[in-house]
Design a protein around this motif. Sequence first.
Motif, PDB file in Angstrom:
ATOM      1  N   ALA A   1       0.844  -1.190   0.000  1.00  0.00           N
ATOM      2  CA  ALA A   1       0.000   0.000   0.000  1.00  0.00           C
ATOM      3  C   ALA A   1       0.883   1.245   0.000  1.00  0.00           C
ATOM      4  O   ALA A   1       2.089   1.173   0.257  1.00  0.00           O
ATOM      5  CB  ALA A   1      -0.932  -0.002   1.218  1.00  0.00           C
ATOM      6  N   SER A   2       0.267   2.393  -0.281  1.00  0.00           N
ATOM      7  CA  SER A   2       1.025   3.626  -0.467  1.00  0.00           C
ATOM      8  C   SER A   2       0.364   4.797   0.244  1.00  0.00           C
ATOM      9  O   SER A   2      -0.778   5.149  -0.065  1.00  0.00           O
ATOM     10  CB  SER A   2       1.140   3.946  -1.961  1.00  0.00           C
ATOM     11  OG  SER A   2       1.611   5.262  -2.176  1.00  0.00           O
ATOM     12  N   PHE A   3       1.082   5.410   1.177  1.00  0.00           N
ATOM     13  CA  PHE A   3       0.590   6.648   1.776  1.00  0.00           C
ATOM     14  C   PHE A   3       0.736   7.814   0.801  1.00  0.00           C
ATOM     15  O   PHE A   3      -0.003   8.786   0.879  1.00  0.00           O
ATOM     16  CB  PHE A   3       1.340   6.947   3.075  1.00  0.00           C
ATOM     17  CG  PHE A   3       1.055   5.967   4.169  1.00  0.00           C
ATOM     18  CD1 PHE A   3      -0.236   5.784   4.642  1.00  0.00           C
ATOM     19  CD2 PHE A   3       2.075   5.218   4.737  1.00  0.00           C
ATOM     20  CE1 PHE A   3      -0.508   4.876   5.650  1.00  0.00           C
ATOM     21  CE2 PHE A   3       1.819   4.313   5.751  1.00  0.00           C
ATOM     22  CZ  PHE A   3       0.522   4.132   6.210  1.00  0.00           C
ATOM     23  N   GLY A   4       1.697   7.723  -0.094  1.00  0.00           N
ATOM     24  CA  GLY A   4       1.859   8.768  -1.103  1.00  0.00           C
ATOM     25  C   GLY A   4       0.631   8.908  -1.975  1.00  0.00           C
ATOM     26  O   GLY A   4       0.143  10.018  -2.225  1.00  0.00           O
ATOM     27  N   LYS A   5       0.101   7.767  -2.443  1.00  0.00           N
ATOM     28  CA  LYS A   5      -1.116   7.787  -3.248  1.00  0.00           C
ATOM     29  C   LYS A   5      -2.320   8.207  -2.400  1.00  0.00           C
ATOM     30  O   LYS A   5      -3.176   8.957  -2.840  1.00  0.00           O
ATOM     31  CB  LYS A   5      -1.375   6.394  -3.840  1.00  0.00           C
ATOM     32  CG  LYS A   5      -0.342   5.919  -4.852  1.00  0.00           C
ATOM     33  CD  LYS A   5      -0.409   6.719  -6.130  1.00  0.00           C
ATOM     34  CE  LYS A   5       0.406   6.072  -7.241  1.00  0.00           C
ATOM     35  NZ  LYS A   5       1.838   5.981  -6.945  1.00  0.00           N
ATOM     36  N   THR A   6      -2.378   7.701  -1.173  1.00  0.00           N
ATOM     37  CA  THR A   6      -3.547   7.918  -0.332  1.00  0.00           C
ATOM     38  C   THR A   6      -3.684   9.366   0.121  1.00  0.00           C
ATOM     39  O   THR A   6      -4.781   9.925   0.115  1.00  0.00           O
ATOM     40  CB  THR A   6      -3.485   6.997   0.900  1.00  0.00           C
ATOM     41  OG1 THR A   6      -3.462   5.632   0.453  1.00  0.00           O
ATOM     42  CG2 THR A   6      -4.682   7.202   1.801  1.00  0.00           C
ATOM     43  N   PHE A   7      -2.544   9.988   0.485  1.00  0.00           N
ATOM     44  CA  PHE A   7      -2.612  11.303   1.123  1.00  0.00           C
ATOM     45  C   PHE A   7      -1.989  12.416   0.286  1.00  0.00           C
ATOM     46  O   PHE A   7      -1.543  13.435   0.822  1.00  0.00           O
ATOM     47  CB  PHE A   7      -1.970  11.245   2.512  1.00  0.00           C
ATOM     48  CG  PHE A   7      -2.709  10.352   3.480  1.00  0.00           C
ATOM     49  CD1 PHE A   7      -4.094  10.427   3.587  1.00  0.00           C
ATOM     50  CD2 PHE A   7      -2.035   9.442   4.278  1.00  0.00           C
ATOM     51  CE1 PHE A   7      -4.791   9.606   4.473  1.00  0.00           C
ATOM     52  CE2 PHE A   7      -2.720   8.620   5.162  1.00  0.00           C
ATOM     53  CZ  PHE A   7      -4.105   8.706   5.262  1.00  0.00           C
ATOM     54  N   HIS A   8      -1.947  12.227  -1.046  1.00  0.00           N
ATOM     55  CA  HIS A   8      -1.583  13.293  -1.991  1.00  0.00           C
ATOM     56  C   HIS A   8      -0.160  13.801  -1.793  1.00  0.00           C
ATOM     57  O   HIS A   8       0.105  14.997  -1.918  1.00  0.00           O
ATOM     58  CB  HIS A   8      -2.545  14.489  -1.892  1.00  0.00           C
ATOM     59  CG  HIS A   8      -3.956  14.157  -1.522  1.00  0.00           C
ATOM     60  ND1 HIS A   8      -4.656  13.124  -2.106  1.00  0.00           N
ATOM     61  CD2 HIS A   8      -4.796  14.712  -0.616  1.00  0.00           C
ATOM     62  CE1 HIS A   8      -5.872  13.069  -1.579  1.00  0.00           C
ATOM     63  NE2 HIS A   8      -5.976  14.014  -0.677  1.00  0.00           N
ATOM     64  N   ASN A   9       0.765  12.901  -1.496  1.00  0.00           N
ATOM     65  CA  ASN A   9       2.153  13.334  -1.344  1.00  0.00           C
ATOM     66  C   ASN A   9       3.103  12.271  -1.905  1.00  0.00           C
ATOM     67  O   ASN A   9       3.899  11.669  -1.178  1.00  0.00           O
ATOM     68  CB  ASN A   9       2.487  13.639   0.131  1.00  0.00           C
ATOM     69  CG  ASN A   9       1.908  12.617   1.090  1.00  0.00           C
ATOM     70  OD1 ASN A   9       1.930  11.419   0.817  1.00  0.00           O
ATOM     71  ND2 ASN A   9       1.389  13.079   2.211  1.00  0.00           N
ATOM     72  N   THR A  10       3.016  12.050  -3.204  1.00  0.00           N
ATOM     73  CA  THR A  10       3.798  10.988  -3.849  1.00  0.00           C
ATOM     74  C   THR A  10       5.294  11.180  -3.662  1.00  0.00           C
ATOM     75  O   THR A  10       6.054  10.207  -3.657  1.00  0.00           O
ATOM     76  CB  THR A  10       3.466  10.902  -5.346  1.00  0.00           C
ATOM     77  OG1 THR A  10       3.757  12.164  -5.973  1.00  0.00           O
ATOM     78  CG2 THR A  10       1.992  10.571  -5.560  1.00  0.00           C
TER      79      THR A  10
END
Length: 380
Positions: A227-236
């Motif tokens: 999973a990716s926090f970058g994708k989830t929270f708009h900070n790739t």
Amino acid sequence: MQHTSKLPNVGTTIFTVMSQLAAKENAINLSQGFPNFPSDPVLINLVQQALRENYNQYAPMPGAPILREAIAEKMKYLYRRTYNLETEIVVTAGATQAIFTIISAFVRPKDEVIIFTPAYDCYAPAVEANGGTVVPIQLKGTTFAVDWNEVRSKISSKTKMVLINTPHNPSGTVLSKKDMEEFSSILENTNIILLSDEVYEHIIFDDAQHQSAALFPKLAERAFITASFGKTFHNTGWKMGYCVAPKELMDEFKKVHQFNVFSVNHPMQIGIGNYLQDPQNYLQLPAFFQEKRDFFLNAIKDSRFTWKPSEGTYFQVLSYENITDELDTEFAKRLTREHKIASIPLSVFNTNKEDHKLLRFCFAKTEKTLAEAAKILNNI
């Protein structure tokens, strides 16, 4: 010096090609998948607070405890599956690093890895760099359906791993509960590892439920979920992700992870760990992105493009079959040069470069950007 490349067929990615062309032509860039709006100020402040509180040295190798605990709570809340935060969760430098490390930990020369195409472009090189053999299965036509009988036929004694991606990049489709149950029955009683790329888990539309591998016991027992926090929270640009897996699999992952990364950005982990304490920060995302999808599609309703609304991710695939017979790679470049809008041609991800006259557009943009893009598309 002379050497033989481990990746002789890898060149510049289509994302780099199209983004560079967009910059050169001063075009609206709907090609590469990144938002052009800021992250939540609350999250930014939490990371800044962590910096001030001196979380500036190495994090524990598997990740900051507050973040691993939050991930465990999220997995239990959403998918009713318990992952041990000490032994079954690792925070990574984005999902791409997690995927490469998983493959490196398990794939040996001549092992086969089944990949569904069109596929995100980091999958096959990771397999090939470790001496494995990619066994591609092309999703069907413009519906991107899985032929499960073909899947059965491609599994052999050499199959080490199967890699799936749902919601799916680049098509915007999702695997259904029936798909996952069928998949579970195929893998049952095998030693095949499942790598389930679920980076768009929170970006799914029309009241659908994401069918995570964690929801299916016979899949979860053999699955790495990334999973990716970058994708989830708009900070790739933060390159922050994680993976979960049963202990016996994660033990092998950690052996590689500790030497190719060891640990990832500590203050960001603390900030995200605190941010996840409020589930609304991810529960509101489907509605947030569906509003953007619907705005974009409504804005181009009078264009000559045709489409099936994206079911998940922040990508919309458009067919240009009513416009031109050009190759998708050529049409994408011409749109960028002549009309000043950049997209991604899908054929580059397909087995044998199958061309169905489809382009992928990213709608994780401001309404202003989407309106400007729609105006261009309506005039083509």
